[in-house]
Write a protein that holds these residues in place. Structure first.
Motif, PDB file in Angstrom:
ATOM      1  N   PRO A  98       1.525   3.159  -4.093  1.00  0.00           N
ATOM      2  CA  PRO A  98       0.771   4.237  -4.762  1.00  0.00           C
ATOM      3  C   PRO A  98       1.061   5.624  -4.182  1.00  0.00           C
ATOM      4  N   ARG A  99       1.344   5.695  -2.895  1.00  0.00           N
ATOM      5  CA  ARG A  99       1.645   6.998  -2.278  1.00  0.00           C
ATOM      6  C   ARG A  99       3.013   7.521  -2.702  1.00  0.00           C
ATOM      7  N   ALA A 149       0.815  -1.217   0.000  1.00  0.00           N
ATOM      8  CA  ALA A 149       0.000   0.000   0.000  1.00  0.00           C
ATOM      9  C   ALA A 149       0.849   1.267   0.000  1.00  0.00           C
ATOM     10  N   SER A 162       2.181  11.061  -9.674  1.00  0.00           N
ATOM     11  CA  SER A 162       1.096  10.907 -10.646  1.00  0.00           C
ATOM     12  C   SER A 162       0.969  12.124 -11.556  1.00  0.00           C
ATOM     13  N   THR A 172      -5.095   6.106 -12.395  1.00  0.00           N
ATOM     14  CA  THR A 172      -4.660   6.349 -11.034  1.00  0.00           C
ATOM     15  C   THR A 172      -4.078   5.064 -10.482  1.00  0.00           C
ATOM     16  N   LEU A 173      -2.838   5.123 -10.036  1.00  0.00           N
ATOM     17  CA  LEU A 173      -2.202   3.944  -9.463  1.00  0.00           C
ATOM     18  C   LEU A 173      -2.853   3.650  -8.120  1.00  0.00           C
ATOM     19  N   THR A 174      -3.398   2.481  -7.999  1.00  0.00           N
ATOM     20  CA  THR A 174      -4.095   2.084  -6.785  1.00  0.00           C
ATOM     21  C   THR A 174      -3.416   0.879  -6.156  1.00  0.00           C
ATOM     22  N   PHE A 175      -3.793   0.615  -4.930  1.00  0.00           N
ATOM     23  CA  PHE A 175      -3.307  -0.575  -4.237  1.00  0.00           C
ATOM     24  C   PHE A 175      -3.666  -1.823  -5.031  1.00  0.00           C
ATOM     25  N   ARG A 176      -4.868  -1.845  -5.590  1.00  0.00           N
ATOM     26  CA  ARG A 176      -5.314  -3.023  -6.348  1.00  0.00           C
ATOM     27  C   ARG A 176      -4.430  -3.271  -7.574  1.00  0.00           C
TER      28      ARG A 176
END
Length: 129
Positions: free
Chosen positions: A36-37, A33, A41, A49-53
Motif C-alpha cells: 500500500p505504501r 504491508a 493513490s 484506499t489500498l490497505t494492507f487488508r
C-alpha cells in the motif's frame, strides 16, 4: 479454476513485484504491508484506499476478481516498476556500447558516443532535455 486461478497467480506475482524482495527479517505480513505504501493513490477516491487488508485479501485469494480496482492499481504499479527496470538495463547497455566505441576510436565515433550517453541519461532520468 480457469480464470480465477490464473488471475490469482497473476495478482500474486504483481504483489511480489511491488513488495520487492523479502528480507531475512520480513514476515509475510510485513512484506505485504509494503505494497500500500508503494502504490500511488492519485486516481483513487477516499473510499478506495489500498490497505494492507485488501492486499492480503488479494494475496490469499479472498478477492478473486482480477479487475478489482485494487488489483488494477497493483498491476499498474508492477508494470511501472518493471518498465523502470527495463529502462535502467537499456541505459546501462547504451553506456557499455558508448564505452566500447570510445575504446575503439573516440575521435571517429565522438558524435555517436555523445548521442548514446545523452540517451542513456534521458532513459535513466538524470537528464530531462
Amino acid at each position: 479454476m480457469s480464470e480465477i486461478q490464473s488471475g490469482d497467480s497473476s495478482v500474486r506475482d504483481e504483489i511480489a513485484i511491488v513488495a520487492g524482495p523479502r528480507g531475512w527479517g520480513d514476515t509475510r505480513e510485513s512484506w505485504l504491508a509494503r505494497v500500500p505504501r508503494r502504490v500511488k493513490s492519485e486516481l483513487r477516491t477516499k473510499t478506495e484506499t489500498l490497505t494492507f487488508r485488501l492486499v492480503k485479501a488479494l494475496w490469499y485469494g479472498e478477492i478473486t476478481d482480477p479487475d478489482h480496482w485494487a488489483a488494477r492499481d497493483i498491476r499498474r504499479a508492477a508494470e511501472l516498476i518493471e518498465a523502470r527496470k527495463e529502462a535502467s538495463a537499456m541505459a546501462d547497455r547504451f553506456q557499455q556500447i558508448a564505452g566500447g566505441m570510445r575504446d575503439a576510436n573516440s575521435n571517429l565515433y565522438s558524435e555517436e558516443i555523445d548521442r548514446l550517453e545523452h540517451i542513456a541519461r534521458i532513459i535513466s532520468g538524470l537528464d530531462r532535455s
